[in-house]
Design a protein around this motif. Structure first.
Motif, PDB file in Angstrom:
ATOM      1  N   ASN A 145     -14.459  -1.489 -10.313  1.00 23.20           N
ATOM      2  CA  ASN A 145     -13.803  -0.773  -9.218  1.00 23.20           C
ATOM      3  C   ASN A 145     -12.696   0.157  -9.704  1.00 23.20           C
ATOM      4  OD1 ASN A 145     -13.557  -0.098  -6.529  1.00 23.20           O
ATOM      5  ND2 ASN A 145     -12.069  -1.696  -6.078  1.00 23.20           N
ATOM      6  N   LEU A 146     -12.785   0.597 -10.960  1.00 30.91           N
ATOM      7  CA  LEU A 146     -11.808   1.562 -11.447  1.00 30.91           C
ATOM      8  C   LEU A 146     -11.944   2.893 -10.715  1.00 30.91           C
ATOM      9  CD1 LEU A 146     -11.842   0.880 -15.302  1.00 30.91           C
ATOM     10  CD2 LEU A 146      -9.988   0.414 -13.685  1.00 30.91           C
ATOM     11  N   LYS A 147     -13.158   3.187 -10.233  1.00 35.98           N
ATOM     12  CA  LYS A 147     -13.364   4.406  -9.446  1.00 35.98           C
ATOM     13  C   LYS A 147     -12.535   4.359  -8.157  1.00 35.98           C
ATOM     14  CE  LYS A 147     -16.899   7.322  -7.308  1.00 35.98           C
ATOM     15  NZ  LYS A 147     -16.174   7.446  -6.032  1.00 35.98           N
ATOM     16  N   GLY A 148     -12.466   3.168  -7.547  1.00 33.02           N
ATOM     17  CA  GLY A 148     -11.657   3.019  -6.351  1.00 33.02           C
ATOM     18  C   GLY A 148     -10.191   3.316  -6.629  1.00 33.02           C
ATOM     19  N   LEU A 149      -9.731   2.939  -7.814  1.00 34.90           N
ATOM     20  CA  LEU A 149      -8.353   3.228  -8.217  1.00 34.90           C
ATOM     21  C   LEU A 149      -8.144   4.729  -8.382  1.00 34.90           C
ATOM     22  CD1 LEU A 149      -5.613   1.993  -9.116  1.00 34.90           C
ATOM     23  CD2 LEU A 149      -6.520   2.001 -11.453  1.00 34.90           C
TER      24      LEU A 149
END
Length: 305
Positions: free
Chosen positions: A61-65
């Motif tokens: 979920n680094l994309k969400g960050l």
């Protein structure tokens, strides 16, 4: 149906574990009494950032960050909540170390009712008659406490206020709990890292407290602040996905109840008459509020079936 029931039971276990974690947290911070509250919070922030980044990496979920950071509105909202959460943590740690666990627990009992009130004022959410009565009963309890124990009432109000406004702003900024906390602690990382550098190497740094590296037990406890922060949050976020919100709402009272019991029975904090009256009124208010929420959800469910 069996899978649904097992999922719900897992969610129940996760919620109980998370709230128990939060409830016994005073014991953890009591072990750090020799460390100044500001330094405890600084280490909590400093070590939370890498731990939360690792957690997001494994949850893919680094994309969400990145998306949250790229949105100016979300970024501004989370900067505001970072200041609120820092203030909340600092007041809480100071209260625990200064033998004011009862005042801290009262703050978190008040917080759900304050959140409802803030939502009615800022988000124009309508309150039922019973909810207004619940808020009024809680206000009466706080007023009674103010007469006899006004010296510590600010602790309760500061914790309730910072947490209430934190929840309000986080409701506006639609972002997951782990992503949100990662950004919030990232905003605080540099100023608190500079503070720790001053504490460790500054010629005028305070010398009356224990610091990171002075002994292994304190060092491990300061490092563990990141785990204490991330673990219950992750468990509770997972529980929310598996359980009804009406059920989850009831668990928000478990943590302050445990804190209250710890303050009274483990650390023998004095319980005055005004404290007893105030807590009884707050508990009555919460019971009325919870019953109203459960009844409203039952009515809605009946109408949709």
């Amino acid at each position: 149906m069996a899978d649904e029931n097992s999922t719900s039971r897992l969610g129940l276990f996760q919620a109980i574990l998370a709230c128990t974690f939060w409830g016994v947290m005073p014991i953890y911070f009591k072990l750090l009494e020799s460390v100044a509250p500001m330094e405890v919070v600084a280490h909590r922030i400093l070590w939370s950032v890498p731990l939360l980044l690792i957690l997001l990496y494994f949850r893919k979920n680094l994309k969400g960050l990145r998306d949250a950071w790229a949105d100016p509105k979300t970024r501004s909202a989370l900067f505001a909540t970072s200041l609120l959460i820092a203030a909340n943590w600092l007041v809480y740690v100071w209260a625990v170390q200064s033998n004011h666990i009862l005042a801290a627990s009262l703050g978190y009992f008040i917080s759900p009712l304050l959140s409802v009130f803030l939502a009615s004022v800022f988000l124009k959410e309508k309150l039922s008659r019973n909810q207004w009565i619940a808020v009024a009963i809680a206000a009466l309890g706080v007023s009674i406490l103010a007469i006899e124990a006004w010296q510590t009432l600010w602790i309760s109000l500061a914790l309730a206020g910072s947490w209430g406004f934190y929840g309000l702003v986080r409701k506006i900024a639609v972002v997951g709990p782990v992503v949100g906390l990662t950004l919030e602690t990232s905003f605080l990382f540099v100023p608190f890292a500079l503070f720790l550098a001053w504490v460790s190497f500054g010629t005028t740094a305070p010398t009356t407290t224990t610091h990171f590296g002075d002994n292994w037990s304190i060092t491990l406890l300061l490092l563990g602040g990141a785990i204490v922060t991330a673990t219950p949050l992750t468990l509770f976020a997972a529980a929310v996905k598996k359980m009804k919100l009406s059920t989850i709402g009831l668990f928000q009272y478990l943590a302050p109840t445990l804190q209250f019991l710890i303050g009274v029975f483990l650390y023998r904090e004095p319980l005055s008459t005004s404290h007893i009256i105030c807590f009884l009124l707050i508990w009555t208010s919460l019971a009325l509020f919870s019953a109203d929420a459960i009844f409203s959800n039952a009515v809605k469910k009946t109408r949709t079936t």
